[in-house]
Design a protein around this motif. Sequence first.
Motif, mmCIF file in Angstrom:
data_model
loop_
_atom_site.group_PDB
_atom_site.id
_atom_site.type_symbol
_atom_site.label_atom_id
_atom_site.label_comp_id
_atom_site.label_asym_id
_atom_site.label_seq_id
_atom_site.Cartn_x
_atom_site.Cartn_y
_atom_site.Cartn_z
ATOM 1 N N THR A 62 0.840 -1.190 0.000
ATOM 2 C CA THR A 62 0.000 0.000 0.000
ATOM 3 C C THR A 62 0.880 1.246 0.000
ATOM 4 O O THR A 62 2.062 1.198 0.380
ATOM 5 C CB THR A 62 -0.919 0.041 1.232
ATOM 6 N N THR A 63 0.298 2.359 -0.383
ATOM 7 C CA THR A 63 1.033 3.622 -0.311
ATOM 8 C C THR A 63 1.502 3.922 1.106
ATOM 9 O O THR A 63 2.686 4.229 1.317
ATOM 10 C CB THR A 63 0.175 4.767 -0.883
ATOM 11 N N PRO A 64 0.634 3.848 2.132
ATOM 12 C CA PRO A 64 1.134 4.133 3.482
ATOM 13 C C PRO A 64 2.185 3.138 3.962
ATOM 14 O O PRO A 64 3.069 3.505 4.751
ATOM 15 C CB PRO A 64 -0.129 4.104 4.353
ATOM 16 N N THR A 65 2.120 1.906 3.497
ATOM 17 C CA THR A 65 3.141 0.928 3.879
ATOM 18 C C THR A 65 4.510 1.354 3.371
ATOM 19 O O THR A 65 5.512 1.291 4.091
ATOM 20 C CB THR A 65 2.788 -0.469 3.333
ATOM 21 N N VAL A 66 4.577 1.797 2.115
ATOM 22 C CA VAL A 66 5.848 2.265 1.554
ATOM 23 C C VAL A 66 6.312 3.522 2.277
ATOM 24 O O VAL A 66 7.510 3.678 2.580
ATOM 25 C CB VAL A 66 5.717 2.509 0.038
ATOM 26 N N GLU A 67 5.391 4.421 2.572
ATOM 27 C CA GLU A 67 5.759 5.646 3.284
ATOM 28 C C GLU A 67 6.415 5.321 4.623
ATOM 29 O O GLU A 67 7.456 5.893 4.982
ATOM 30 C CB GLU A 67 4.519 6.523 3.486
ATOM 31 N N MET A 68 5.821 4.395 5.361
ATOM 32 C CA MET A 68 6.386 4.030 6.655
ATOM 33 C C MET A 68 7.678 3.235 6.505
ATOM 34 O O MET A 68 8.573 3.306 7.359
ATOM 35 C CB MET A 68 5.355 3.241 7.462
ATOM 36 N N ALA A 69 7.797 2.473 5.417
ATOM 37 C CA ALA A 69 9.000 1.672 5.199
ATOM 38 C C ALA A 69 10.225 2.540 4.962
ATOM 39 O O ALA A 69 11.351 2.139 5.286
ATOM 40 C CB ALA A 69 8.794 0.724 4.020
ATOM 41 N N VAL A 70 10.032 3.726 4.393
ATOM 42 C CA VAL A 70 11.171 4.616 4.134
ATOM 43 C C VAL A 70 11.906 4.919 5.436
ATOM 44 O O VAL A 70 13.137 4.790 5.523
ATOM 45 C CB VAL A 70 10.713 5.913 3.444
ATOM 46 N N THR A 71 11.176 5.324 6.463
ATOM 47 C CA THR A 71 11.825 5.641 7.733
ATOM 48 C C THR A 71 12.240 4.366 8.462
ATOM 49 O O THR A 71 13.265 4.353 9.151
ATOM 50 C CB THR A 71 10.901 6.482 8.625
ATOM 51 N N HIS A 72 11.468 3.308 8.335
ATOM 52 C CA HIS A 72 11.802 2.037 8.998
ATOM 53 C C HIS A 72 13.160 1.517 8.531
ATOM 54 O O HIS A 72 13.962 1.029 9.343
ATOM 55 C CB HIS A 72 10.705 1.011 8.703
ATOM 56 N N PHE A 73 13.436 1.630 7.235
ATOM 57 C CA PHE A 73 14.692 1.134 6.672
ATOM 58 C C PHE A 73 15.787 2.201 6.637
ATOM 59 O O PHE A 73 16.898 1.930 6.184
ATOM 60 C CB PHE A 73 14.462 0.597 5.255
ATOM 61 N N GLY A 74 15.471 3.416 7.083
ATOM 62 C CA GLY A 74 16.464 4.484 7.056
ATOM 63 C C GLY A 74 16.845 4.887 5.647
ATOM 64 O O GLY A 74 17.994 5.269 5.382
ATOM 65 N N ALA A 75 15.893 4.843 4.729
ATOM 66 C CA ALA A 75 16.163 5.145 3.324
ATOM 67 C C ALA A 75 16.183 6.652 3.076
ATOM 68 O O ALA A 75 15.669 7.449 3.877
ATOM 69 C CB ALA A 75 15.115 4.489 2.426
ATOM 70 N N GLY A 76 16.765 7.017 1.946
ATOM 71 C CA GLY A 76 16.786 8.416 1.557
ATOM 72 C C GLY A 76 15.509 8.859 0.879
ATOM 73 O O GLY A 76 15.261 10.058 0.730
ATOM 74 N N GLY A 77 14.683 7.908 0.453
ATOM 75 C CA GLY A 77 13.436 8.245 -0.218
ATOM 76 C C GLY A 77 12.668 6.997 -0.597
ATOM 77 O O GLY A 77 13.031 5.869 -0.226
ATOM 78 N N GLY A 78 11.614 7.194 -1.355
ATOM 79 C CA GLY A 78 10.780 6.075 -1.779
ATOM 80 C C GLY A 78 10.023 6.431 -3.035
ATOM 81 O O GLY A 78 9.816 7.612 -3.335
ATOM 82 N N ILE A 79 9.636 5.410 -3.778
ATOM 83 C CA ILE A 79 8.798 5.604 -4.961
ATOM 84 C C ILE A 79 7.649 4.613 -4.896
ATOM 85 O O ILE A 79 7.870 3.389 -4.839
ATOM 86 C CB ILE A 79 9.583 5.415 -6.266
ATOM 87 N N ILE A 80 6.430 5.137 -4.890
ATOM 88 C CA ILE A 80 5.235 4.308 -4.896
ATOM 89 C C ILE A 80 4.750 4.196 -6.332
ATOM 90 O O ILE A 80 4.560 5.208 -7.010
ATOM 91 C CB ILE A 80 4.135 4.925 -4.011
#
Length: 455
Positions: A82-100
């Motif tokens: 889901t979109t919110p899952t990816v949004e939360m995964a960005v901070t969970h994994f310490g990523a620099g960003g995300g693309i949904i």
Amino acid sequence: MPLKKSISGFRGTIGGKPGTNLTPEDIVTNVAGYAAWLKESGAPPLVVIGRDGRPSGSVVSALTAATLQSMGIDVIDCGYATTPTVEMAVTHFGAGGGIILSASHNPVAYNALKLLNARGEFISHEAGQDLMAKVAAGDITYVTVDQLGSLRTDTTALQHHLDAVLGHPLVEAEAIKAAKFSVVLDAVNSVGAVSIPPLCEALGVTCEIMNGELSGQFAHNPEPLPQHLEGLMEAMKSPGKDLGIAVDPDVDRLALVGPGGRWIGEEYTLATVADYVLQREPGPVVSNLSSSRCVADVAARYGQPYYASAVGEVNVVNKMKAVSATIGGEGNGGIIDPRLHYGRDSLIGLALVLSHLATSGQSINALRDSYPHYEMVKDKVDVDADFDLSAAFARVKEQFPDVKRSEIDGLKLDFPDGWVHLRASNTEPIVRVYSEAPTAERARELAAGVKGLVY
């Protein structure tokens, strides 16, 4: 549809000639521009991606991942998410960003690249302008073979999301379990089918699934509006059903149906959640200009301030941060709870609605009856690329010089008994014409009186 670039990302129909639709060339070019912007910003060279159930998703995902790797960016692929899952995964994994990879409520022919920053939030308008300038200037440099980014699949993001929802301080899990609710879900054959049922199971809620195949072949128009959800409303006429829920393909919008097939709607999702939250944590409430007045009415009931933002998740989030809002969202069924993350999220929305039902002992129909009644008309005007929107707004203002108005996003006219909001869509070549009043007849009258002045 021509390729549309906005604060919502890059969106278009699959196929056609480069520059006209969302073609492979356009995907590569724009993802590379995002990667160049990310690297220049100093963010970690790691990006999380995830997609909804669309048939084009695997192709778009592969192109996106390979482009990021070619720019020296490591990739974590959440797969169906889901979109919110990816949004939360960005901070969970310490990523620099995300693309949904999802075109949200648009039909199956569409797809999109929705771009996130290191906070798991949509990039700002300024960042988007910088990114597009890089693309236009051809300011892209791919890395050599020894600098290619890595790719790994990680399917734990959904469980992290679910755990966070279940651990939310306002989610009354035990009360929900004791209530033994029965819900019907229309998952529109996308990722709602793999995200909502596990949440229901964890909360002890019986979940009957409609359109639960993860095929991306939407069983009906995927926007969760009443004219598209006749099957769900019919299913809710069966005895023993407490709540009908419909989500869009990427699960950031939540619409509600009550027992007997009563349409509660997407506009009253935020009102219902705000009613519950403000009883426990009073504070400011934010929604966008096209959202129902009911949200402001609920805030006033608890003596709390209400603020309106421009349409678009990033605009709502910015206003919520500016006023330290307790709850916010959009009238399209998008709930934003800052305790969880600053993104529209149907999972927390559902959990809070169920908490309200369980702790109040009231049905969703009874709650709906307790709120002021409004009817909304959502209309549109198809426009060409060269349409002069400023001239249209000038005609409307000239016709209604004494009506209170807002111009922070398009043009909104606030009449004593209703409102009309005109604005260019972020995702389609149309001018949206939304109106609201205590009766549908008055809402249609308001919309028609303004719509006739657009052309």
